[in-house]
Design a protein around this motif. Structure first.
Motif, PDB file in Angstrom:
ATOM      1  N   GLY A   1      44.397   7.965 -30.255  1.00 51.42           N
ATOM      2  CA  GLY A   1      45.665   8.139 -29.559  1.00 51.42           C
ATOM      3  C   GLY A   1      45.763   9.357 -28.686  1.00 51.42           C
ATOM      4  O   GLY A   1      46.855   9.702 -28.214  1.00 51.42           O
ATOM      5  N   ARG A   2      44.641  10.023 -28.425  1.00 55.21           N
ATOM      6  CA  ARG A   2      44.633  11.214 -27.569  1.00 55.21           C
ATOM      7  C   ARG A   2      43.606  11.051 -26.451  1.00 55.21           C
ATOM      8  O   ARG A   2      42.627  10.312 -26.597  1.00 55.21           O
ATOM      9  N   VAL A   3      43.799  11.775 -25.358  1.00 52.65           N
ATOM     10  CA  VAL A   3      42.779  11.898 -24.322  1.00 52.65           C
ATOM     11  C   VAL A   3      41.852  13.039 -24.714  1.00 52.65           C
ATOM     12  O   VAL A   3      42.296  14.183 -24.888  1.00 52.65           O
ATOM     13  N   VAL A   4      40.557  12.723 -24.872  1.00 50.97           N
ATOM     14  CA  VAL A   4      39.597  13.738 -25.327  1.00 50.97           C
ATOM     15  C   VAL A   4      38.627  14.156 -24.234  1.00 50.97           C
ATOM     16  O   VAL A   4      37.900  15.148 -24.386  1.00 50.97           O
ATOM     17  N   ALA A   5      38.588  13.409 -23.132  1.00 50.48           N
ATOM     18  CA  ALA A   5      37.731  13.781 -22.001  1.00 50.48           C
ATOM     19  C   ALA A   5      38.285  13.106 -20.756  1.00 50.48           C
ATOM     20  O   ALA A   5      38.857  12.012 -20.832  1.00 50.48           O
ATOM     21  N   GLU A   6      38.123  13.753 -19.616  1.00 51.95           N
ATOM     22  CA  GLU A   6      38.599  13.192 -18.354  1.00 51.95           C
ATOM     23  C   GLU A   6      37.912  13.897 -17.207  1.00 51.95           C
ATOM     24  O   GLU A   6      37.325  14.970 -17.364  1.00 51.95           O
ATOM     25  N   GLY A   7      37.983  13.282 -16.025  1.00 48.63           N
ATOM     26  CA  GLY A   7      37.398  13.903 -14.851  1.00 48.63           C
ATOM     27  C   GLY A   7      37.036  12.882 -13.803  1.00 48.63           C
ATOM     28  O   GLY A   7      37.304  11.683 -13.944  1.00 48.63           O
ATOM     29  N   PRO A   8      36.403  13.326 -12.708  1.00 45.11           N
ATOM     30  CA  PRO A   8      35.912  12.385 -11.695  1.00 45.11           C
ATOM     31  C   PRO A   8      34.818  11.510 -12.294  1.00 45.11           C
ATOM     32  O   PRO A   8      34.097  11.934 -13.205  1.00 45.11           O
ATOM     33  N   ILE A   9      34.689  10.295 -11.802  1.00 47.00           N
ATOM     34  CA  ILE A   9      33.781   9.336 -12.431  1.00 47.00           C
ATOM     35  C   ILE A   9      32.330   9.830 -12.413  1.00 47.00           C
ATOM     36  O   ILE A   9      31.552   9.499 -13.316  1.00 47.00           O
ATOM     37  N   LYS A  10      31.972  10.643 -11.448  1.00 44.43           N
ATOM     38  CA  LYS A  10      30.594  11.142 -11.383  1.00 44.43           C
ATOM     39  C   LYS A  10      30.266  12.053 -12.564  1.00 44.43           C
ATOM     40  O   LYS A  10      29.091  12.283 -12.865  1.00 44.43           O
ATOM     41  N   SER A  11      31.299  12.556 -13.251  1.00 46.75           N
ATOM     42  CA  SER A  11      31.047  13.424 -14.411  1.00 46.75           C
ATOM     43  C   SER A  11      30.995  12.644 -15.722  1.00 46.75           C
ATOM     44  O   SER A  11      30.871  13.245 -16.783  1.00 46.75           O
ATOM     45  N   LEU A  12      31.065  11.309 -15.653  1.00 53.03           N
ATOM     46  CA  LEU A  12      30.956  10.477 -16.854  1.00 53.03           C
ATOM     47  C   LEU A  12      29.478  10.305 -17.181  1.00 53.03           C
ATOM     48  O   LEU A  12      28.815   9.361 -16.751  1.00 53.03           O
ATOM     49  N   THR A  13      28.953  11.231 -17.950  1.00 49.63           N
ATOM     50  CA  THR A  13      27.525  11.239 -18.267  1.00 49.63           C
ATOM     51  C   THR A  13      27.218  10.357 -19.474  1.00 49.63           C
ATOM     52  O   THR A  13      28.101  10.003 -20.255  1.00 49.63           O
ATOM     53  N   ASP A  14      25.930  10.035 -19.634  1.00 48.82           N
ATOM     54  CA  ASP A  14      25.496   9.262 -20.804  1.00 48.82           C
ATOM     55  C   ASP A  14      25.751  10.044 -22.090  1.00 48.82           C
ATOM     56  O   ASP A  14      26.108   9.459 -23.123  1.00 48.82           O
ATOM     57  N   ASN A  15      25.586  11.354 -22.039  1.00 50.08           N
ATOM     58  CA  ASN A  15      25.848  12.173 -23.236  1.00 50.08           C
ATOM     59  C   ASN A  15      27.320  12.097 -23.641  1.00 50.08           C
ATOM     60  O   ASN A  15      27.647  12.013 -24.828  1.00 50.08           O
ATOM     61  N   LEU A  16      28.192  12.131 -22.655  1.00 52.57           N
ATOM     62  CA  LEU A  16      29.624  12.026 -22.932  1.00 52.57           C
ATOM     63  C   LEU A  16      29.949  10.658 -23.517  1.00 52.57           C
ATOM     64  O   LEU A  16      30.742  10.547 -24.475  1.00 52.57           O
ATOM     65  N   MET A  17      29.351   9.620 -22.983  1.00 54.36           N
ATOM     66  CA  MET A  17      29.568   8.277 -23.496  1.00 54.36           C
ATOM     67  C   MET A  17      29.084   8.165 -24.929  1.00 54.36           C
ATOM     68  O   MET A  17      29.755   7.589 -25.787  1.00 54.36           O
ATOM     69  N   HIS A  18      27.929   8.721 -25.208  1.00 54.27           N
ATOM     70  CA  HIS A  18      27.374   8.638 -26.557  1.00 54.27           C
ATOM     71  C   HIS A  18      28.242   9.398 -27.550  1.00 54.27           C
ATOM     72  O   HIS A  18      28.500   8.933 -28.669  1.00 54.27           O
ATOM     73  N   LYS A  19      28.753  10.537 -27.142  1.00 55.19           N
ATOM     74  CA  LYS A  19      29.575  11.351 -28.029  1.00 55.19           C
ATOM     75  C   LYS A  19      30.860  10.658 -28.414  1.00 55.19           C
ATOM     76  O   LYS A  19      31.276  10.696 -29.590  1.00 55.19           O
ATOM     77  N   HIS A  20      31.504   9.999 -27.462  1.00 51.17           N
ATOM     78  CA  HIS A  20      32.849   9.472 -27.713  1.00 51.17           C
ATOM     79  C   HIS A  20      32.919   7.962 -27.875  1.00 51.17           C
ATOM     80  O   HIS A  20      33.940   7.455 -28.316  1.00 51.17           O
ATOM     81  N   MET A  21      31.840   7.243 -27.509  1.00 52.44           N
ATOM     82  CA  MET A  21      31.956   5.793 -27.514  1.00 52.44           C
ATOM     83  C   MET A  21      30.857   5.080 -28.288  1.00 52.44           C
ATOM     84  O   MET A  21      30.941   3.864 -28.501  1.00 52.44           O
ATOM     85  N   ALA A  22      29.820   5.784 -28.712  1.00 54.07           N
ATOM     86  CA  ALA A  22      28.767   5.122 -29.490  1.00 54.07           C
ATOM     87  C   ALA A  22      29.318   4.634 -30.815  1.00 54.07           C
ATOM     88  O   ALA A  22      30.110   5.325 -31.470  1.00 54.07           O
TER      89      ALA A  22
END
Length: 232
Positions: free
Chosen positions: A210-231
Motif C-alpha cells: 500500500g505504499r510507493v517504495v520506488a519511482e522515477g523516469p522509466i530509464k531508471s527502472l533497473t533489473d536490480n530494482l525489479m528484482h528487489k521489489h518484484m521478484a
C-alpha cells in the motif's frame, strides 16, 4: 494533469493505501508496478472514489476531486478500464460503447467517436454482437473503446493485456501507445508485462504493502530494482 497527496484508502477499517504521493503531467505515460496484492488496483479505485473511505487530496488539472462522487470524477475527465474489463455481457457492442458517452458533460464532444473504430475496426464489424460473445481480446478492445468515448483527459488502465491471446496483445499495446503518443491522452497503466511498461512509459512507481517504495523516469527502472521489489 493528476496530482495525489498523502492518499490513504480503506476497506472497512483496514487501511489499504498509506501516504501515496504521485504526480503525472499532461500527455505523459506512467506505469504502476508491483507484486499482486500490493494496492495497485486499490489506487485506481481510490482515484475514482470507489473505496469505503479515503483521506488526502486528489486533483485533476488543478481541480480537487477527492470530495466528489464517482460520476463527477468521470465527468471531470477520468476514463477507466478495469481489471477484468467490466463490460456488460448481455449488452451489444453498440450498447456497451454507448455507456461510455454517459460520462460526457453537457451535450458531449464527439472527439474520439471515429477514433474508436479507427483503432479497433473489429468493433464496427461486431456492433450488434453481445459483449459476452466476444473473445477476451475483443472484450478488452471494447473496454478501452468505451473508456475513450468518455472523452477522457486521463485513462487508468488496469492490466489491459491480462488473459489476452498473444496475437492480440500486440494490437492492444500498440493502440494504448497510439492514444498516448499520437493523441496526447495521459495514461496510468497497471501492468505485469515489464517489457511493455518500459517501451510505453515515461515514468514508473513501484508499490509494496500500500505504499510507493520506488519511482522515477522509466530509464531508471533497473533489473536490480525489479528484482528487489518484484521478484517472487
Amino acid at each position: 494533469m493528476l496530482e495525489i497527496k498523502n492518499l490513504e484508502a480503506y476497506y472497512g477499517n483496514s487501511r489499504a493505501l498509506q501516504g501515496i504521493n504521485l504526480k503525472i503531467e499532461t500527455g505523459k505515460f506512467m506505469a504502476v508496478l508491483g507484486r499482486n496484492g500490493v494496492g495497485k488496483t486499490t489506487l485506481f479505485k481510490a482515484i475514482l472514489g470507489l473505496m469505503d473511505r479515503c483521506g488526502g487530496e486528489i486533483a485533476l488539472g488543478g481541480d480537487r476531486l477527492d470530495q466528489m462522487p464517482t460520476y463527477k470524477r468521470a465527468h471531470a475527465g477520468i476514463g477507466y478500464v478495469p481489471q477484468g474489463r467490466g463490460i456488460i455481457p448481455t449488452f451489444t457492442v453498440r450498447e456497451n460503447l454507448k455507456m461510455g458517452t454517459f460520462a460526457r458533460t453537457g451535450n458531449g464532444s464527439k472527439t474520439y467517436d471515429d477514433l474508436v473504430f479507427e483503432i479497433f475496426p473489429v468493433l464496427r464489424e461486431f456492433l450488434d454482437r453481445q459483449g459476452g460473445n466476444l473473445s477476451g481480446g475483443q472484450q478488452q478492445q471494447l473496454a478501452i473503446g468505451r473508456a475513450l468515448l468518455t472523452n477522457p483527459k486521463i485513462i487508468l488502465l488496469d492490466e489491459p493485456t491480462e488473459g489476452i491471446q498473444p496475437n492480440i496483445v500486440e494490437q492492444i499495446e500498440q493502440a494504448i501507445m497510439t492514444l498516448n503518443k499520437v493523441h496526447g491522452i495521459t495514461i496510468i497503466l497497471v501492468e505485469q508485462d515489464i517489457d511493455f511498461a518500459r517501451r510505453a512509459s515515461d515514468s514508473f512507481v513501484i508499490m509494496e504493502k500500500g505504499r510507493v517504495v520506488a519511482e522515477g523516469p522509466i530509464k531508471s527502472l533497473t533489473d536490480n530494482l525489479m528484482h528487489k521489489h518484484m521478484a517472487v
